[in-house]
Structure formats: structure tokens, C-alpha cells
Design a protein around this motif. Structure first.
Motif, short mmCIF file in Angstrom:
data_model
loop_
_atom_site.label_atom_id
_atom_site.label_comp_id
_atom_site.label_asym_id
_atom_site.label_seq_id
_atom_site.Cartn_x
_atom_site.Cartn_y
_atom_site.Cartn_z
N TRP A 194 0.89 -1.15 -0.10
CA TRP A 194 0.07 -0.08 0.12
C TRP A 194 0.90 1.17 0.10
N HIS A 233 3.90 1.59 -1.08
CA HIS A 233 4.64 1.94 -2.47
C HIS A 233 3.69 2.41 -3.28
N TYR A 234 2.45 1.74 -3.35
CA TYR A 234 1.37 2.10 -4.32
C TYR A 234 1.13 3.79 -4.42
N TYR A 252 1.88 6.63 -6.80
CA TYR A 252 0.93 7.03 -7.60
C TYR A 252 0.76 8.35 -7.69
N TYR A 263 1.76 4.73 -15.11
CA TYR A 263 1.24 4.18 -14.09
C TYR A 263 -0.08 3.96 -13.97
#
Length: 369
Positions: free
Chosen positions: A303, A305-306, A310, A367
């Protein structure tokens, strides 16, 4: 000194009025009738040699000053305090009435009787405590009354009563109480059977639990072998917690050997209540908590890194100028290409610029896919 104060008042009252108006004096007795006069305290103007005193149907509560007055009536043989507002019988309530033979305390609101409430009543023969609110009595409450022959405890809230074998009576009245015929009642039943005492109104002296068939407490099926009552010293009437638990468990197995039957004759199994459910709840809570912690620990890095990666950035307004600068820098870094054809970069730049002007103004984010 409170005692001296009451003694002075009592002596002064007797000096002014030595005999109460309602006292009947004979050659052998002095009987004073003070019933139904809404008295809140025992009168002071009583003849000191009074032998029979009736104070029934008043509002006396038997406070300390009442005990002080009674303590001076050393020749009293009969005392009737029935129909008053007495709630507690404290220790030494009748400490100086050594000649008292009859004591009537019925029809009050007595709920507590202290262990030494009747201390000093060595000649007491008849004790009436009926129609009160007594739920528990100490086993030594009456054992000091060596001359007691008649005890009336009917219509109270007694569920059990511990009686010692040395207790001697001629008649006892126990009807109208919610007796529980368990091991707690074994010593009373044994005493009723072994002694010569008469259980008056035995047909109404019945078990309210567990036998609902109105069985007399004297005939209830309580087996001594199944009642593991812990023995305690004579001076200690309080049983241990283990003994209480054993007696409680015996209530299920002794009195109803075939289990309790319902109205239809079928057996109603008694549930076994334990502490296994608390252990199970603790294990489930521990497993769920551990699972939640492991899941959180595994998923948190992904979570993180996402969310960090983003990111969107809107294309700046001066994109064309920036692109020209970047393009010029790229071209200047390649002199071999410039030397080949001087017009080719301009043509390429114009084509790229025309293509870029047709876009919607946002940069493509890798992304999004």
C-alpha cells in the motif's frame, strides 16, 4: 455520660409519678399495659418492679435509649413488643433481663438478628419471632438460651437453618418459610429426627425447592452420605467456600436422583455450566488479533509503495517553450547530425510541434495502466 443522663431522667420521673396509670398491681405481679398508644419509645414512668410489660401495636424501634430503660426493669418476666417497627435486634438488646421468661417480638419488620442479640436471657423459655423478615440466623443465636423450650420462627424468609445437636427444645414452629431442601438443611433435619422436639404445623413446613410436591422438611430425601459438609470449629459458624460449593452441587444430585422431571414426566437435564466458554472466547480473540496483525504487516509495504508512486502532474502552460529548449539541447549535443543537414532539425521540430498541439494538454502517466 449517657447512662447517667437516662438514669437521672428515669429517677426524676418515678419520683413525680411512681406508678403508671395503666399498671395493675397485685400481691405478686405488676402488669403494665401500654398497647396501642402510638408510642415511639418505651415509657420512662414505669414502676421499677414491673414484672409484665405489654407494648404491642406501637411504633417502637428499640433504639439505644429504649434498651437503657429496659435494662432497669430487672424483675421483668414477660415482655411483649409485637406489632412495632423494630427492624434490627442488635447484640445485648436485653442484656439485664435475667428473669425474663417470655419474649414476644412477632409482627415486626425484623430482618437482622445479631449473634448475641439474646445474650443474658438465661431464664428465657418462650421466644416468638414469627411474622418478620428474617432470612438468615447464626447457628449460635439460640444455643446460649439454655432454658428455651418454645421457639416460633414461622412466616419469615428462612431457606435453611443450622441447628446444633446440643440445642434442646420442646416445641418449634417453622411453617410458612421458603425452605430449600438441600444439604444446607441436613443438620436441621437430623436434629428434628433425633431429638424429641415437636414440629408444630408440620404439614405446612414444606420444601419449596426442589420438590414442588409439598414434602415436609422432616421427610425430604437428603442423604447424609452425599452431603460433603466441611466441619468447622464450634466457635466458627461460617463454612468455607469449598463446602458451600460441595453442598450446592449436592443439591442437584441428592434430592433428585433421577433428575428433575417436568409436568409431562420427561426428564429435564440440568445444564452443566462451566468456564470453558471463556477460554474459547479468549482463544478466538487471540487468533483473530494475530491474523489481523499479520495481514496488516504484509499489506502495508505494498500500500505504501502504491500511494507513493501514484502521482499525477498537470502539464505546464509553457510546454512548447520547454520542449523547444529540450529539443535544442538534444540537437546541440549531436554535431554530426547538424553537419549533415542544417534544415532537417527544423523540419523535424515543426512536425513534432504540430503533433503536440493536437494533444489534450496532459502528460501520459505510465502508472495508469
Amino acid at each position: 455520660n449517657m447512662k447517667l443522663f437516662w438514669l437521672v431522667i428515669w429517677a426524676g420521673t418515678l419520683f413525680l409519678n411512681p406508678v403508671a396509670a395503666d399498671c395493675n398491681i397485685t400481691s405478686q405481679t405488676i402488669a403494665c399495659e401500654e398497647s396501642g398508644k402510638n408510642l415511639f419509645n418505651i415509657p420512662l414512668n414505669l414502676f421499677p418492679n414491673v414484672t409484665k410489660l405489654s407494648l404491642k401495636n406501637n411504633k417502637i424501634t428499640l433504639e439505644d435509649h429504649d434498651k437503657e430503660i429496659l435494662g432497669h426493669l430487672i424483675n421483668l418476666t414477660e415482655l411483649h413488643l409485637n406489632g412495632n417497627n423494630i427492624t434490627v435486634l442488635c447484640n445485648n438488646s436485653f442484656y439485664n433481663l435475667k428473669k425474663l421468661i417470655t419474649l414476644d417480638m412477632s409482627n415486626n419488620s425484623i430482618s437482622t438478628v445479631h449473634k448475641a442479640a439474646f445474650a443474658g436471657l438465661n431464664q428465657l423459655s418462650v421466644l416468638n419471632l414469627s411474622y418478620n423478615m428474617i432470612a438468615q440466623l447464626d447457628s449460635d443465636t439460640f444455643t446460649s438460651l439454655e432454658s428455651l423450650t418454645v421457639l416460633n420462627l414461622q412466616y419469615n424468609f428462612l431457606k435453611y437453618l443450622h441447628i446444633k445437636s446440643s440445642f434442646k427444645l420442646i416445641k418449634i414452629v417453622l411453617a410458612g418459610n421458603p425452605w430449600i431442601c438441600s444439604c444446607d438443611l441436613l443438620d436441621l433435619q437430623t436434629w428434628l429426627t433425633a431429638s424429641n422436639v415437636t414440629l408444630e404445623n408440620e404439614s405446612n413446613t414444606t420444601c419449596t425447592f426442589p420438590n414442588m410436591e409439598k414434602v415436609s422438611i422432616k421427610m425430604a430425601a437428603i442423604q447424609p452420605a452425599d452431603c460433603k459438609i466441611e466441619k468447622t470449629p464450634l466457635g466458627n459458624s461460617v463454612t468455607s467456600t469449598a463446602a458451600v460449593n460441595l453442598r450446592s452441587s449436592a443439591l442437584i444430585t441428592v434430592l433428585t436422583p433421577n433428575n428433575i422431571t417436568g409436568n409431562n414426566g420427561t426428564r429435564a437435564e440440568l445444564p452443566l455450566v462451566g468456564k470453558s466458554w471463556t477460554f474459547l472466547a479468549g482463544v478466538l480473540g487471540f487468533v483473530l488479533g494475530t491474523t489481523l496483525l499479520i495481514f496488516t504487516a504484509v499489506k502495508c509495504p505494498a500500500w505504501y509503495h502504491y500511494l507513493i508512486s501514484y502521482r499525477h502532474r498537470r502539464l505546464e502552460e509553457n510546454y512548447s517553450e520547454m520542449f523547444e529548449r529540450e529539443f535544442s539541447a538534444d540537437m546541440s549535443s549531436s554535431p554530426s547530425v547538424l553537419s549533415t543537414s542544417s534544415e532537417e532539425p527544423i523540419v523535424i521540430f515543426e512536425k513534432v510541434r504540430a503533433c503536440r498541439d493536437e494533444e489534450d494538454g496532459f502528460i501520459e502517466d505510465k502508472y495508469i495502466d
